[in-house]
Design an enzyme around this catalytic site. Structure first.
Site, PDB file in Angstrom:
ATOM      1  N   ASP A  66      49.787 -22.158  35.702  1.00  0.00           N
ATOM      2  CA  ASP A  66      50.645 -22.369  36.870  1.00  0.00           C
ATOM      3  C   ASP A  66      50.268 -23.698  37.530  1.00  0.00           C
ATOM      4  O   ASP A  66      49.900 -23.743  38.705  1.00  0.00           O
ATOM      5  CB  ASP A  66      50.503 -21.195  37.859  1.00  0.00           C
ATOM      6  CG  ASP A  66      51.385 -21.383  39.099  1.00  0.00           C
ATOM      7  OD1 ASP A  66      52.360 -22.153  39.026  1.00  0.00           O
ATOM      8  OD2 ASP A  66      51.091 -20.764  40.144  1.00  0.00           O
ATOM      9  N   ASN A 108      44.449 -17.355  48.105  1.00  0.00           N
ATOM     10  CA  ASN A 108      45.071 -16.036  47.959  1.00  0.00           C
ATOM     11  C   ASN A 108      44.722 -15.332  46.652  1.00  0.00           C
ATOM     12  O   ASN A 108      44.581 -14.123  46.607  1.00  0.00           O
ATOM     13  CB  ASN A 108      46.594 -16.183  48.058  1.00  0.00           C
ATOM     14  CG  ASN A 108      47.303 -14.861  47.975  1.00  0.00           C
ATOM     15  OD1 ASN A 108      47.167 -14.025  48.867  1.00  0.00           O
ATOM     16  ND2 ASN A 108      48.022 -14.621  46.886  1.00  0.00           N
ATOM     17  N   ASP A 176      45.467 -11.194  43.203  1.00  0.00           N
ATOM     18  CA  ASP A 176      45.098 -11.539  44.590  1.00  0.00           C
ATOM     19  C   ASP A 176      43.649 -11.142  44.866  1.00  0.00           C
ATOM     20  O   ASP A 176      43.209 -10.049  44.473  1.00  0.00           O
ATOM     21  CB  ASP A 176      45.997 -10.787  45.578  1.00  0.00           C
ATOM     22  CG  ASP A 176      47.330 -11.486  45.790  1.00  0.00           C
ATOM     23  OD1 ASP A 176      47.803 -12.141  44.840  1.00  0.00           O
ATOM     24  OD2 ASP A 176      47.892 -11.359  46.896  1.00  0.00           O
ATOM     25  N   ASP A 206      47.220 -23.210  50.349  1.00  0.00           N
ATOM     26  CA  ASP A 206      48.267 -22.613  49.518  1.00  0.00           C
ATOM     27  C   ASP A 206      48.516 -21.151  49.915  1.00  0.00           C
ATOM     28  O   ASP A 206      47.567 -20.375  50.073  1.00  0.00           O
ATOM     29  CB  ASP A 206      47.809 -22.684  48.046  1.00  0.00           C
ATOM     30  CG  ASP A 206      48.864 -22.194  47.087  1.00  0.00           C
ATOM     31  OD1 ASP A 206      49.891 -22.875  46.956  1.00  0.00           O
ATOM     32  OD2 ASP A 206      48.663 -21.130  46.473  1.00  0.00           O
ATOM     33  N   LEU A 211      47.336 -13.264  52.566  1.00  0.00           N
ATOM     34  CA  LEU A 211      45.909 -12.994  52.309  1.00  0.00           C
ATOM     35  C   LEU A 211      45.533 -11.526  52.476  1.00  0.00           C
ATOM     36  O   LEU A 211      44.653 -11.022  51.794  1.00  0.00           O
ATOM     37  CB  LEU A 211      45.039 -13.837  53.254  1.00  0.00           C
ATOM     38  CG  LEU A 211      45.082 -15.358  53.056  1.00  0.00           C
ATOM     39  CD1 LEU A 211      44.112 -16.033  54.018  1.00  0.00           C
ATOM     40  CD2 LEU A 211      44.750 -15.727  51.623  1.00  0.00           C
ATOM     41  N   GLU A 248      50.794 -24.069  53.813  1.00  0.00           N
ATOM     42  CA  GLU A 248      52.048 -23.697  53.139  1.00  0.00           C
ATOM     43  C   GLU A 248      52.424 -22.290  53.599  1.00  0.00           C
ATOM     44  O   GLU A 248      51.861 -21.305  53.130  1.00  0.00           O
ATOM     45  CB  GLU A 248      51.870 -23.712  51.620  1.00  0.00           C
ATOM     46  CG  GLU A 248      53.190 -23.454  50.921  1.00  0.00           C
ATOM     47  CD  GLU A 248      53.074 -22.820  49.543  1.00  0.00           C
ATOM     48  OE1 GLU A 248      54.008 -22.975  48.761  1.00  0.00           O
ATOM     49  OE2 GLU A 248      52.060 -22.152  49.256  1.00  0.00           O
ATOM     50  N   HIS A 313      56.290 -30.432  44.492  1.00  0.00           N
ATOM     51  CA  HIS A 313      56.068 -30.035  43.098  1.00  0.00           C
ATOM     52  C   HIS A 313      56.718 -28.688  42.771  1.00  0.00           C
ATOM     53  O   HIS A 313      56.682 -28.247  41.628  1.00  0.00           O
ATOM     54  CB  HIS A 313      54.556 -29.928  42.848  1.00  0.00           C
ATOM     55  CG  HIS A 313      53.929 -28.842  43.666  1.00  0.00           C
ATOM     56  ND1 HIS A 313      53.769 -28.942  45.042  1.00  0.00           N
ATOM     57  CD2 HIS A 313      53.457 -27.623  43.344  1.00  0.00           C
ATOM     58  CE1 HIS A 313      53.237 -27.832  45.508  1.00  0.00           C
ATOM     59  NE2 HIS A 313      53.028 -27.011  44.492  1.00  0.00           N
ATOM     60  N   ASP A 314      57.244 -27.998  43.775  1.00  0.00           N
ATOM     61  CA  ASP A 314      57.882 -26.699  43.570  1.00  0.00           C
ATOM     62  C   ASP A 314      59.399 -26.850  43.597  1.00  0.00           C
ATOM     63  O   ASP A 314      59.925 -27.930  43.812  1.00  0.00           O
ATOM     64  CB  ASP A 314      57.446 -25.721  44.667  1.00  0.00           C
ATOM     65  CG  ASP A 314      56.026 -25.218  44.429  1.00  0.00           C
ATOM     66  OD1 ASP A 314      55.612 -25.146  43.259  1.00  0.00           O
ATOM     67  OD2 ASP A 314      55.340 -24.903  45.428  1.00  0.00           O
TER      68      ASP A 314
HETATM   69  C1  BGC Z   1      52.323 -23.393  44.934  1.00  0.00           C
HETATM   70  C2  BGC Z   1      53.046 -23.081  43.662  1.00  0.00           C
HETATM   71  C3  BGC Z   1      52.313 -21.961  42.951  1.00  0.00           C
HETATM   72  C4  BGC Z   1      52.111 -20.759  43.881  1.00  0.00           C
HETATM   73  C5  BGC Z   1      51.202 -19.739  43.302  1.00  0.00           C
HETATM   74  C6  BGC Z   1      52.414 -22.084  45.683  1.00  0.00           C
HETATM   75  O1  BGC Z   1      52.933 -21.866  46.764  1.00  0.00           O
HETATM   76  O2  BGC Z   1      52.913 -24.433  45.654  1.00  0.00           O
HETATM   77  O3  BGC Z   1      53.151 -24.204  42.856  1.00  0.00           O
HETATM   78  O4  BGC Z   1      53.051 -21.554  41.833  1.00  0.00           O
HETATM   79  O5  BGC Z   1      51.534 -21.177  45.090  1.00  0.00           O
HETATM   80  O6  BGC Z   1      49.902 -20.234  43.260  1.00  0.00           O
END
Ligand code: BGC
Length: 576
Positions: A66, A108, A176, A206, A211, A248, A313-314
């Protein structure tokens, strides 16, 4: 000339960020994979561009299922990216150029290849048995949504070794971690300290809303999550000055703002709900999607800041829009079903706007002037394209296009060895779109964006000022004033209000700029604007790019004409 790193705890409010996928940036040892030394080799370019902070995607030990967000070793650099020494070199050189460096912190989950998970799954009573979330059946936490709906059909996965289910919010190869276990918290805090000790300037946090879990909730934004983030912030603040936590949190504004705490949780959060609405506004040629979400966005604490982005990147996530809006976005921006990934659209900026330079400029101007700090995605500064035939989000992670030469100047490895094929088509391919050519072309997008960065960086009000949205009867016109608080409301003036003396045209004396007027035409046709500037009667307007003086604001209403997708940034100057 390089900037120096200022001792400024609020640096992130004035910064322009640049997201680097090291794997795709530059391959320093020609093995086909970009690496940390490759980023170091390109720091002069980033300094030239004028950005203030690099965000590195995960470079930690990982099976890379990933994009490195599946971490198998939180405390070491993956050998394919280089060594810890390479990271230190990168940070040191960046700092010497006045650039800060943050990196992803993926708390996470881990990879299912992480030794912690291998041990945890091995039995029900090993020392790490409780480091992940194990249950005999999959009946708990039914209120939690599935995030990668196109890839997973449950948040539970069966483990044939331990003969139990484990909990995962993302791919099933990403179990997780269990934050109810103090040892897990301690292990993660140890990793945090390790990277900060090496000099990192902070983290992009991230996927933090997930969590903790609690039955009969949606397992997002729980009080325990906020408590843990506050603890993380406290630990960092106590030992590491001037660091940033950029979170994020793909949530609705009301839930998002809780993550700022009282300036004691995350310094920054991405404004996820705003992002798709900028694309919606452009397609509908109306300001409403933007003004609506701004009006639903609560004020944030003084030292907090939004992270604004167009692409990353997503996928262009459509989690924070209504079903109807999502259908609209898919029908407008994902005409080919291969463009859809997870709950969004995995495309880069240039193809999303049909390679329209004027729309790209308009979107960037918005991004750079709305409240928050802009975050650029590597390659978008040259309007790179994407490859929708690649799997998952690899479509937007192809090699950076540096030159028109072999492999776009990304690597001297054989083409077959590259981690992903570079773009080679006639519109977006590296022979047509690359840094070298745009560097030499005075009219290029790259040079335009460099100028935009420098203009923004000269006017602190973009980073730290408040916003007042102006009404205009024309729905295609979007106008607002960015200002320092005491300028609009003299009664609220305090001694600590920030002011900046900015150096302007060469030879000119620095003048403090406290108010900037931004006006946008969201339509493809010319549009008239009639703005209520009664609060600024007697002021003159000075256009920020060319310092051209526009007519004085004589009465309340001020008329302007904007070209298709045109925009103006004006200093509102009371000095006549
Ligand atoms: C990252 C993704 C990733 C995901 C799981 C996110 O929010 O930006 O690229 O696939 O976390 O780790």
């Amino acid at each position: 000339m390089s900037k120096s790193l200022k001792d400024d705890p609020l640096w992130y409010k004035k910064a322009v960020f640049y997201e680097v996928f090291s794997r795709g940036f530059y391959d320093s040892n020609n093995d086909g994979f970009g690496d940390l030394n490759g980023v170091t080799a390109k720091l002069d370019y980033l300094a030239w561009l004028g950005i203030d902070c690099i965000w590195l995607l995960p470079f930690y030990g990982s099976p890379m299922k990933d994009g490195g967000y599946d971490i198998a070793d939180f405390e070491n650099v993956d050998p394919s990216y280089g060594t810890e020494g390479d990271l230190i070199d990168l940070i040191d050189k960046a700092h010497s150029l006045g650039i800060r460096v943050i990196s992803d912190l993926v708390m996470n989950h881990s990879s299912d290849q992480h030794p912690w998970f291998l041990e945890s799954r091995s039995s029900k009573d090993n020392p790490k048995a409780d480091w992940y979330i194990w249950r005999d059946d999959d009946s708990m936490y039914k209120g939690a949504r599935i995030i990668f709906t196109d890839a997973e059909n449950s948040n539970w996965a069966w483990d044939h070794v331990r003969q139990q289910y484990y909990w995962h919010r993302f791919y099933s190869h990403q179990p997780d971690l269990n934050y109810d276990n103090q040892e897990v918290k301690d292990a993660m805090l140890a990793a945090v300290k390790k990277w900060l000790d090496l000099g990192l300037d902070g983290f992009r946090l991230d996927a933090v809303p997930y969590l903790f879990q609690e039955e009969n909730t949606n397992c997002e934004n729980l009080p325990a999550t906020h408590d843990f983030l506050k603890l993380l912030r406290k630990e960092i603040d106590s030992r590491y000055p001037n660091r940033v936590l950029l979170a994020e949190i793909n949530q609705w504004p009301a839930d998002l703002v809780d993550y700022f705490g009282n300036d004691d949780e995350c310094h920054m959060c991405f404004h996820f709900p705003l992002m798709p609405r900028m694309f919606m506004a452009i397609r509908r040629e109306q300001r409403l999607p933007i003004t609506e979400i701004l009006s639903l966005t609560p004020d944030i604490p003084n030292n907090s800041q939004w992270g604004l982005f167009l692409r990353n990147h997503d996928e262009l996530t459509l989690e924070q829009v209504s079903d109807e809006e999502r259908d609209y976005m898919f029908s407008e921006y994902a005409k080919d079903s291969r463009m859809k990934r997870h709950m969004g659209i995995a495309r880069r900026l240039a193809p999303l706007v049909d390679n329209s330079r004027s729309i790209a400029e308009l979107l960037y101007a918005l991004l750079f002037s709305l409240p928050g700090s802009p975050i650029l995605y590597y390659g978008d500064e040259i309007m790179m394209g994407d490859n929708i035939y690649l799997k998952d989000r690899d479509s937007v992670r192809t090699p950076m296009q540096w030159t028109p030469d072999r492999n776009g100047g990304f690597s001297l490895a054989n083409f077959e060895q590259l981690y992903l094929p570079p773009l080679m088509d006639s519109v977006y391919g590296y022979p047509a779109v690359n840094v070298e050519s745009q560097f030499k072309n005075p009219g290029s997008f790259l040079l335009w964006i460099k100028k935009l960065i420098s203009v923004r960086s000269n006017y602190e009000v973009f980073g730290t000022g408040k916003i007042e949205v102006l009404h205009d009867d024309n729905p295609s016109v979007f106008a607002f004033v960015r200002f320092f608080e005491n300028e609009m409301n003299p009664e609220t003036q305090t001694e600590n209000d920030s002011r900046i003396e900015v150096g302007r045209m060469e030879g000119e004396d620095p003048v403090s700029v406290n108010k900037v007027l931004c006006v946008y035409n969201l339509s493809r046709f010319p549009q008239p604007a009639e703005l209520d500037l009664s609060k600024h009667k007697g002021a003159k307007l000075v256009e920020l790019n060319g310092r051209v003086i526009f007519p004085m604001v004589t009465d309340g209403s001020y008329r302007l004409t904007l070209g298709p997708h045109g925009y103006y940034w004006f200093e509102i100057s009371d000095q006549i």
